[in-house]
Design a protein around this motif. Structure first.
Motif, PDB file in Angstrom:
ATOM      1  N   ALA A 191      87.818  23.915  35.076  1.00  0.00           N
ATOM      2  CA  ALA A 191      89.096  24.080  35.764  1.00  0.00           C
ATOM      3  C   ALA A 191      89.555  25.528  35.685  1.00  0.00           C
ATOM      4  N   LEU A 192      89.404  26.138  34.513  1.00  0.00           N
ATOM      5  CA  LEU A 192      89.821  27.524  34.361  1.00  0.00           C
ATOM      6  C   LEU A 192      89.007  28.430  35.271  1.00  0.00           C
ATOM      7  N   GLN A 193      87.699  28.124  35.281  1.00  0.00           N
ATOM      8  CA  GLN A 193      86.833  28.935  36.149  1.00  0.00           C
ATOM      9  C   GLN A 193      87.262  28.817  37.606  1.00  0.00           C
ATOM     10  N   ASN A 194      87.650  27.579  38.003  1.00  0.00           N
ATOM     11  CA  ASN A 194      88.064  27.347  39.393  1.00  0.00           C
ATOM     12  C   ASN A 194      89.520  27.731  39.659  1.00  0.00           C
ATOM     13  N   GLU A 195      90.177  28.248  38.636  1.00  0.00           N
ATOM     14  CA  GLU A 195      91.614  28.582  38.722  1.00  0.00           C
ATOM     15  C   GLU A 195      92.447  27.372  39.082  1.00  0.00           C
ATOM     16  N   ASP A 196      91.914  26.205  38.721  1.00  0.00           N
ATOM     17  CA  ASP A 196      92.696  24.980  38.942  1.00  0.00           C
ATOM     18  C   ASP A 196      93.530  24.761  37.683  1.00  0.00           C
TER      19      ASP A 196
END
Ligand SMILES: Nc1nc2c(ncn2[C@@H]2O[C@H](COP(=O)(O)OP(=O)(O)O)[C@@H](O)[C@H]2O)c(=O)[nH]1
Ligand SMILES: [Mg+2]
Lengths: 760, 200
Positions: A128-133
């Motif tokens: 999620a962090l990687q996807n900026e979600d």
């Protein structure tokens, strides 16, 4: 029973052997015989019971076998029960064990799930962090934060310790990272004015357990927005000052805009806070917004004070009030100078109260949905009260209202003074302008205060209104009446004056003065009378107005308002006192001296008449026509100058006075039968006339005189008994027996022995 | 309407924090309120007491001491039958303010008003104003003096009952002399000559 018998007889037996006297022996023998009889009776009654007892014994013998069966059955039952109970005990302990096992299994499952979740979160957060979600990432962190960390560690320490530790570390790291990101992203969004992002990150704070922080940041953001709008509005207001239509309420309008803006902000964001932060959190935001509100309101109020010369006017009114109290004409500010200012203040306060009530309702509503335990609830309520009561806005308004009340009091009192000073009586009017004006002003002032919706202000103003009317205004009326009604001035004199003025071309100044004084007196009397009614009307209309406040004030405030209103209800009675005082003045200077000579004409007319005189009187009335004509003139002249109520009161007064004086005259007059008849006729005409000039009943006032006429009209003394005592019928005598005798003795043809002999 | 023989208005004044509200709550509700906020504006309570078998209704107005409420509270002076001027025996400042309060009374209250001077909080150890000083001050300005503790319930009942009895006695005496009752004008010591400029 046996013992009793032995006890009873034994002393007798012993004594028998020692007895020597034949009488005593005889007595002992009698005694023994009586005892024997008693015993014999008892014996026979015992025998009577025997049969019944035997019957019962037989019955008992029959039931004995059944009892044995019963006993065996019970033994069997009891052993069965104890067997069952052991069985149940066994079963239930197994069930308990099963339960325990089941809960352990389910805990185990939860833990496995938790561990799975943990792994899932650990992985999820990364992605999620990687996807900026960030929502998703925060969701994972939120899930993780809800896990019971120590238990998980305990259950898995031996084999999987290594991986778990890594998971935890990673999650903590992610949480910190996320916090930093959300913080900075939120700031960036605020900076760039990206409303959507601001709201987006505002929703993420609570997932990371940063409720306070989120609300504070968001509150600051909203505050800065409010501040911007407020500055803009204030600037517009200051620039536009001039000929705009609402320029007299410019600052009120600006404050209203400000407060409405804040209320709207609260309204819009309340659902957001409730949904993402949960109930009971709104107060945090409200406190921050209130701080901003305080700041902005202070700015506007400052400008308002500057531009309206508020402080200067407050000071001027303060000194004017002192001058007013000391009755000095100097340094008294024209009340109209503060009229507009007062209207603007009440508008400002009205909206502020509206706003504060709104804030309180919001805060309380949120507190109530949070369903906390009662102690926390109480603390919450105190916090809300504090938010409202200790806000600068409240304080500022209290100061404004304080000064407002002082200025409104001055305005009201000074305007009433003006009304009195500029008093005019229109041609043909019975009251003068000052009554209408004074009551109009008082009503205006109190109504204006009511429109401020400040309960304490209204109470204070109701008190001031009461004192202005009951003290100041009443004193004016009283002073005018205290001078008294100029005596020795009547129609005849007025006629003479007219005549002489025609001849001489002018009225003498002293007569003019008298005429003026007379009008002033009667006008004051009328003013006092209508003031009673105006007071009542004022109270009724204020009752209605104050009622409108009730809908949003608590029971306590309501009671306060009602109490102050009730006090106003006692004011009419104080004006009634003035009317009574005026009439007592009138009685002594106008009524008594005028009735006296009229009644004297009655005295001058004999009532010991010959037939000839009597019939002559029939044609040529000796005094009454003249009496009535004079009276009529007098009543007419007053009627023109008196209000209806006062006129009725005046006629009533005259009537009373006539009856009193005439009664005195009758007692001084000698009558014969014809004279009595004559008097009866005269009285009837007089009462007839007086009844025609008033709506009040006057017969009662003449009851005694009418009864005197009845007595004076009797054929002979004993005839009184036809009307007295048992024979009085519907007639209630107002005369005492002594008075009856006294009246009878006025008849020259009645013998005093006959009168004395009467049994009354 | 309600069942009472006399109705009297009692107004409490004095600096903020001297314990006016506590005195009233102690008397009307029998409790010592823990940590209530300062009074805002004017508060109002009713208690009916018994004086010689007659019901006497006391309408008690508890005022806020702060300057900004002054003009609101002044509006109650004129119709007050009794005034209770309170200071805190542990607060020199509250005692030093008494002359200002007397000035207010002089300006706004009726001449016949019954005035009690009350030194409150006698339960506290750190007494700053000796009884003697309070007593003398009261005497000089024709007030009845009493020391109380709202906290320990000392003399509170006595204070209000003395007022109820004093006012009842006055009312009865006045009823016996109706002429004096009608004396004009009744009401305040305020000069009523405001309008004498417009005498006829
Ligand atoms: N020790 C003590 N404290 C008191 C007494 N009466 C009031 N207080 C305290 O004094 C403070 C102010 O009281 P309050 O009644 O609000 O004063 P007000 O402003 O005059 O109404 C409160 O904290 C009370 O608890 C008393 O008799 N003894
Ligand atoms: Mg208080």
């Amino acid at each position: 029973m046996a013992t009793i018998r032995v006890d009873a007889t034994s002393p007798g037996n012993k004594n028998v052997e020692n007895l020597t006297d034949i009488d005593e022996i005889q007595k002992a023998y009698d005694e023994l015989c009586r005892e024997e009889n008693v015993i014999a009776e008892e014996l026979s009654s015992v025998f009577e019971h025997q049969a019944m007892l035997e019957n019962k014994m037989v019955g008992l013998h029959k039931t004995l076998p059944n009892l044995q069966i019963l006993q065996n059955d019970s033994k069997q039952l009891s052993s069965m029960i104890s067997f069952t109970s052991t069985l149940a005990e066994n079963v239930s302990s197994k069930v308990r064990k099963l339960d325990l096992a089941k809960s352990q299994v389910s805990q185990c499952i939860t833990r496995v799930e938790d561990i799975l979740d943990l792994k899932f979160c650990t992985d999820g957060v990364q992605t999620a962090l990687q996807n900026e979600d960030y929502e998703k990432a925060a969701g994972h962190v939120h899930r993780f934060r809800n896990l019971d960390e120590s238990v998980i560690r305990m259950s898995a320490d031996s084999s999987e310790g290594g991986t778990l530790e890594t998971s935890f570390r990673m999650l903590y790291e992610s949480e910190e990272k996320l916090k930093t990101i959300v913080n900075s992203k939120f700031s960036a969004a605020v900076h760039s004015g990206d409303v959507a992002s601001v709201e987006r990150f505002f929703k993420i704070f609570p997932l990371l357990g940063m409720h306070e922080e989120g609300l504070t940041k968001f509150g600051k953001y909203l505050s800065s927005q409010l501040s911007e709008t407020a500055d803009r509005n204030l600037k517009i207001a200051l620039d536009s000052s001039g000929d705009v239509k609402r320029s007299s309420v410019l600052y009120a309008d600006t404050i209203i805009m400000l407060l409405e803006g804040i209320a709207r902000t609260v309204e819009v964001h309340q659902p957001l806070v409730e949904t993402y932060y949960g109930p009971g959190k709104l107060i945090v935001l409200l406190k921050i917004l209130q701080k901003e509100c305080d700041r902005q309101v202070r700015k506007v109020v400052e400008k308002f004070k500057q531009s309206r010369e508020y402080d200067k006017k407050v000071r001027l009114v303060q000194t004017s009030l002192i001058a007013q109290k000391q009755n000095s004409q100097e340094n008294r500010l024209d009340p109209m100078e503060v009229d507009l200012l007062l209207s603007e203040i009440v508008l400002i306060n009205n909206r502020s109260e509206l706003y504060l009530r709104f804030m309180k309702r919001k805060a309380m509503g949120d507190l109530e949905t949070s369903e906390q335990e009662s102690k926390l609830m109480e603390e919450g309520k105190v916090e809300v009260e504090k938010l409202i009561n200790e806000s600068d806005l409240s304080r500022l308004m209290q100061e404004l209202i304080g000064n407002y009340i002082m200025m409104e009091e001055y305005f009201m009192k000074e305007m009433v003074v003006k009304a009195v000073n500029m008093d005019v009586t229109d041609e043909g009017a019975k009251t003068s302008s000052m009554v209408d004006d004074a009551f109009f002003i008082v009503k205006k002032s109190v109504r204006r205060t009511i429109s401020s919706s400040s309960v304490d202000g209204v109470c204070a103003m109701l008190n001031h209104a009461g004192s202005t009317l009951e003290q100041d205004f009443r004193e004016v009326l009283y002073t005018r009446l205290r001078g008294g009604y100029p005596s020795g001035f009547d129609l005849q004199q007025a006629y003479n004056i007219m005549q002489s003025s025609f001849q001489q071309g002018k009225l003498t100044s002293s007569d003019q003065e008298k005429e003026k004084a007379r009008t002033l007196f009667l006008t004051a009397l009328n003013n006092s009378e209508v003031s009673c009614d105006y007071c009542k009307a004022l109270k009724t209309s204020l009752d209605e107005e104050v009622n409108k406040l009730y809908s949003y004030c608590n029971e306590h405030s309501k009671a306060k308002l009602e109490t102050c209103l009730n006090d106003l209800g006692s004011v009419p009675a104080r004006f009634k006192d003035v009317v009574d005082f005026g009439f007592s003045q009138l009685t002594s200077s106008a009524v008594k001296p005028r009735i006296k000579p009229l009644v004297d004409t009655f005295l001058a007319t004999g009532h010991n008449l010959t037939e000839e005189e009597f019939s002559n009187f029939e044609a040529n009335d000796p005094w009454l026509q003249n009496f009535i004509a004079n009276l009529d003139n007098m009543l007419k002249s007053f009627k023109e100058s008196l209000t209806n109520g006062n006129n009725e009161r005046f006629v009533n007064l005259i009537t009373g006075e006539i009856s009193v004086q005439l009664e005195k005259a009758v007692i001084k007059t000698a009558f014969n039968r014809l004279g009595g008849l004559q008097f009866d006729k005269e009285l009837r005409s007089l009462v007839g006339y007086l009844t025609s000039v008033t709506t009040w009943t006057i017969r009662d006032k003449f009851a005694r005189l009418t009864q005197m006429a009845t007595i004076l009209n009797l054929e002979k003394v004993s005839e009184i008994l036809d009307y007295w005592g048992q024979n009085s019928g519907p007639l209630t005598w107002r005369l005492t027996p002594t008075e009856v005798r006294q009246i009878l003795s006025l008849r020259v043809d009645f013998r005093s022995e006959d009168i004395k002999r009467l049994k009354l | 309407m309600e069942d009472y023989k006399y109705l009297f208005k009692v107004v409490l004044i004095g600096n903020a924090g001297v314990g006016k509200t506590c005195l009233v709550r102690r008397f009307t509700e029998g409790l010592f309120p823990p940590g209530q906020g300062a009074t805002i504006g004017v508060d109002f309570m009713i208690k009916t007491v018994d004086v010689d078998g007659e019901k006497v209704k006391l309408q008690i107005w508890d005022t806020a001491g702060q300057e900004r409420f002054r003009s609101i509270t002044q509006a109650y002076y004129r119709s007050a039958n009794a005034l209770i001027l309170v200071y805190d025996v542990c607060c020199q400042n509250s005692f030093d303010s008494l002359p200002q309060w007397l000035n207010e009374i002089e300006l706004y209250a009726g001449s016949k008003v019954l005035t009690f001077l009350v030194g409150n909080k006698v339960d506290k150890m750190s007494k700053e104003i000796p009884t003697q000083i309070g007593q003398q001050f009261a005497q000089r300005y024709d007030m009845t003096f009493i020391e109380t503790s709202a906290k320990e319930c000392e003399n509170v009942e006595k204070l209000f009952m003395d007022i109820a009895r004093g006012l009842t006695k006055r009312a009865r005496d006045l009823n016996l002399q109706p002429e004096e009752n009608n004396e004009f004008p009744s009401g305040g010591s305020t000069p009523i000559s405001t309008f004498s400029c417009c005498k006829i």
